[in-house]
Design a protein around this motif. Structure first.
Motif, PDB file in Angstrom:
ATOM      1  N   ALA A   1      36.716  41.535  41.438  1.00 37.14           N
ATOM      2  CA  ALA A   1      38.143  42.593  41.394  1.00 37.14           C
ATOM      3  C   ALA A   1      38.202  43.462  42.509  1.00 37.14           C
ATOM      4  O   ALA A   1      39.277  43.789  42.688  1.00 37.14           O
ATOM      5  CB  ALA A   1      38.223  43.047  40.017  1.00 37.14           C
TER       6      ALA A   1
ATOM      7  N   ALA B   1      47.320  43.093  38.819  1.00 38.55           N
ATOM      8  CA  ALA B   1      47.074  42.421  39.775  1.00 38.55           C
ATOM      9  C   ALA B   1      47.200  42.839  41.040  1.00 38.55           C
ATOM     10  O   ALA B   1      46.226  42.513  42.008  1.00 38.55           O
ATOM     11  CB  ALA B   1      47.712  41.044  39.472  1.00 38.55           C
TER      12      ALA B   1
ATOM     13  N   ASP C   1      34.696  37.174  37.298  1.00 35.59           N
ATOM     14  CA  ASP C   1      35.763  36.971  36.802  1.00 35.59           C
ATOM     15  C   ASP C   1      36.890  38.061  37.039  1.00 35.59           C
ATOM     16  O   ASP C   1      36.960  38.917  36.318  1.00 35.59           O
ATOM     17  CB  ASP C   1      35.886  36.277  35.472  1.00 35.59           C
ATOM     18  CG  ASP C   1      37.487  35.708  34.979  1.00 35.59           C
ATOM     19  OD1 ASP C   1      38.428  36.071  35.566  1.00 35.59           O
ATOM     20  OD2 ASP C   1      37.088  34.689  34.391  1.00 35.59           O
TER      21      ASP C   1
ATOM     22  N   ASP D   1      31.941  40.932  37.388  1.00 29.36           N
ATOM     23  CA  ASP D   1      33.431  40.881  37.263  1.00 29.36           C
ATOM     24  C   ASP D   1      33.946  42.147  38.126  1.00 29.36           C
ATOM     25  O   ASP D   1      35.186  41.725  38.780  1.00 29.36           O
ATOM     26  CB  ASP D   1      33.828  41.118  35.743  1.00 29.36           C
ATOM     27  CG  ASP D   1      33.576  39.691  35.071  1.00 29.36           C
ATOM     28  OD1 ASP D   1      33.184  38.777  35.430  1.00 29.36           O
ATOM     29  OD2 ASP D   1      33.545  40.132  33.741  1.00 29.36           O
TER      30      ASP D   1
ATOM     31  N   ARG E   1      40.399  42.779  35.232  1.00 26.32           N
ATOM     32  CA  ARG E   1      41.645  43.712  35.221  1.00 26.32           C
ATOM     33  C   ARG E   1      42.224  43.580  33.929  1.00 26.32           C
ATOM     34  O   ARG E   1      42.715  44.466  33.451  1.00 26.32           O
ATOM     35  CB  ARG E   1      42.654  42.933  36.419  1.00 26.32           C
ATOM     36  CG  ARG E   1      42.038  43.277  37.687  1.00 26.32           C
ATOM     37  CD  ARG E   1      42.862  42.572  38.782  1.00 26.32           C
ATOM     38  NE  ARG E   1      42.681  42.776  40.126  1.00 26.32           N
ATOM     39  CZ  ARG E   1      42.731  43.833  40.781  1.00 26.32           C
ATOM     40  NH1 ARG E   1      43.684  44.770  40.344  1.00 26.32           N
ATOM     41  NH2 ARG E   1      42.328  44.009  42.136  1.00 26.32           N
ATOM     42  N   GLU E   2      41.884  42.410  33.090  1.00 30.44           N
ATOM     43  CA  GLU E   2      42.863  42.494  31.967  1.00 30.44           C
ATOM     44  C   GLU E   2      42.417  43.351  30.858  1.00 30.44           C
ATOM     45  O   GLU E   2      43.045  43.876  30.030  1.00 30.44           O
ATOM     46  CB  GLU E   2      43.056  40.764  31.287  1.00 30.44           C
ATOM     47  CG  GLU E   2      43.798  40.651  29.942  1.00 30.44           C
ATOM     48  CD  GLU E   2      43.676  39.244  29.761  1.00 30.44           C
ATOM     49  OE1 GLU E   2      44.285  39.096  28.332  1.00 30.44           O
ATOM     50  OE2 GLU E   2      43.353  38.311  30.660  1.00 30.44           O
TER      51      GLU E   2
ATOM     52  N   ASP F   1      40.122  38.136  37.240  1.00 30.88           N
ATOM     53  CA  ASP F   1      41.192  38.354  36.137  1.00 30.88           C
ATOM     54  C   ASP F   1      40.757  38.964  34.815  1.00 30.88           C
ATOM     55  O   ASP F   1      41.580  39.678  34.138  1.00 30.88           O
ATOM     56  CB  ASP F   1      41.978  37.181  36.127  1.00 30.88           C
ATOM     57  CG  ASP F   1      42.709  36.538  37.268  1.00 30.88           C
ATOM     58  OD1 ASP F   1      42.999  37.252  38.082  1.00 30.88           O
ATOM     59  OD2 ASP F   1      42.767  35.240  37.349  1.00 30.88           O
ATOM     60  N   ARG F   2      39.750  38.435  34.338  1.00 29.98           N
ATOM     61  CA  ARG F   2      39.150  38.875  33.169  1.00 29.98           C
ATOM     62  C   ARG F   2      38.989  40.631  33.146  1.00 29.98           C
ATOM     63  O   ARG F   2      39.230  41.314  32.098  1.00 29.98           O
ATOM     64  CB  ARG F   2      37.947  38.331  32.482  1.00 29.98           C
ATOM     65  CG  ARG F   2      37.247  38.940  31.502  1.00 29.98           C
ATOM     66  CD  ARG F   2      35.861  38.054  31.035  1.00 29.98           C
ATOM     67  NE  ARG F   2      34.866  37.912  32.032  1.00 29.98           N
ATOM     68  CZ  ARG F   2      34.146  36.940  32.128  1.00 29.98           C
ATOM     69  NH1 ARG F   2      34.152  36.098  31.094  1.00 29.98           N
ATOM     70  NH2 ARG F   2      33.197  36.857  33.123  1.00 29.98           N
TER      71      ARG F   2
END
Length: 397
Positions: free
Chosen positions: A267, A190, A178, A263, A183-184, A180-181
């Motif tokens: 990314a 992004a 994931d 993850d 990076r968050e 997005d997970r």
């Protein structure tokens, strides 16, 4: 009837390093899914012990690589070889499966030759790369071989060793990370490009490669000052890696664990990696990359005189061309690596070529087919059943 039920079988597995532990763990899981009462003994790491293996001694004792690294450990390794073989003879498992680590595994196998226990080796030795005569030698004591690459079986079958191509283990790992997970979780925007750096899983690898990889990152900082570096690693070298990258440019993030690794790959825009299975993992997840690697001088000197191939990367071997750039030994230098990696980071032509080639290579290696561990389980269970039937037939005469 005297024929034992396969559910009560006892399987001995012997793994010598982290990759073998993963293979063994997945194989155990596939076997347990069909026969949960089967007992597992042998030598393994956290993945295999997590599946229920009763490990004879810590697997990490065998995690050494290269002639220069092995020499100081030879007396202890010889002791463990004897102990492992004696344990197999004492326990009389229905099958012994040695996993990779041929220097250890084959010495154990030779000691068990002719003792009535089926011997299977998981991961065919690279006879197509060097020492082709090994095929005939191992055919003298093994009963079956499990091959990860599609072109390997003929090398062994021609000398009488039954060999099954099951597909490469990396294709069955869950690769749905994931992005997005990730990076968050780490506060990465992004539009920020991420470079994943993978210096290996052994102390000898990381200590040899990290200084070179640091210099590469320092030079990339000039062109990509807003990029971030992620360094996925394994627990046994996490402290060494974390200390080494603490003052690197591009604010490195060190992660451990399978999910964080997946993850991070999801990314990533590009990667710089040590030679090994990780290249295939990156290909499966669609991460363009380059390989940098150094052996000890002694091991490298021997390798240059023995190797019969001009590439060490699985994707390149399967495709028959150098899709993934390799910088080995004296070529593993920042001034060589940086221009190619810079092109990948900047979306140059090499990036699109790699992404196209990855699809073809991973399909050839079994991606999208039945998981390799399930195919391996088919072979192992069939061997146990045939051996059990043979013994029952003899005892019933």
């Amino acid at each position: 009837m005297n024929k034992p039920k396969i559910q009560t079988a006892k399987i001995m597995l012997v793994a010598g390093e982290a990759s073998g532990d993963q293979l063994g763990g997945r194989l155990m899981s596939a076997i347990k899914a069909r026969h949960p009462e089967i007992r597992f003994i042998g030598v393994g790491g956290p993945r295999m012990t997590g599946e229920g293996l009763e490990s004879l001694f810590p697997m990490d004792e065998m995690s050494v690589m290269g002639l220069a690294e092995v020499l100081p450990h030879i007396p202890h390794l010889l002791k463990r070889i004897r102990q492992t073989a004696e344990y197999a003879l004492e326990q009389q498992p229905d099958v012994v499966i040695t996993i990779d680590a041929p220097d250890f595994s084959f010495r154990v196998g030779k000691k068990l030759k002719g003792r009535g226990i089926p011997l299977v080796h998981y991961v065919a030795p690279s006879v197509w790369a060097w020492r082709p005569g090994r095929a005939k030698k191992i055919a003298g004591f093994l009963d079956h071989l499990l091959a990860l690459l599609p072109f390997e079986p003929p090398y062994f079958e021609r000398v009488g060793l039954p060999t099954s191509f099951i597909g490469h283990s990396a294709v069955e790992e869950r690769h749905g990370g994931d992005a997005d997970r990730f990076r968050e979780q780490h506060g990465i925007a992004a539009d920020c490009k991420i470079l994943t750096v993978l210096p290996g899983s052994r102390n000898s690898e990381v200590t040899r490669l990290l200084p070179v990889f640091r210099d590469v990152c320092e030079r990339l900082d000039e062109d990509f000052p807003d990029a971030r570096i992620v360094v996925p690693t394994v627990s046994k070298v996490a402290q060494v890696v974390g200390d080494a990258v603490a003052d690197w440019p591009l604010r490195p993030i060190v992660v451990t664990g399978d999910q964080d690794r997946r993850d991070a790959f999801a990314a990533s825009h590009a990667a710089l990696a040590a030679s090994g299975t990780v290249s295939l993992e990156l290909a499966i997840t669609g991460v363009p990359h380059v390989i940098g690697y150094k052996l000890s001088p002694i091991t490298a000197w021997i390798a240059r005189r023995l190797l019969r191939i001009d590439t060490v990367t699985i994707v390149n071997l399967v495709l028959g061309k150098k899709l993934v750039p390799e910088f080995l030994q004296q070529d593993c230098r920042p001034n060589r690596i940086v221009p190619v990696l810079k092109s990948l980071m900047a979306d140059g032509e090499g990036r699109a070529a790699q992404l196209d080639g990855f699809d073809a290579a991973t399909t050839m290696l079994g991606f999208g087919d039945r998981p390799p561990s399930e195919k391996a389980a088919d072979v192992i269970l069939e061997i146990i059943e045939k051996n059990s039937s043979a013994k029952t037939g003899i005892s019933g005469q």
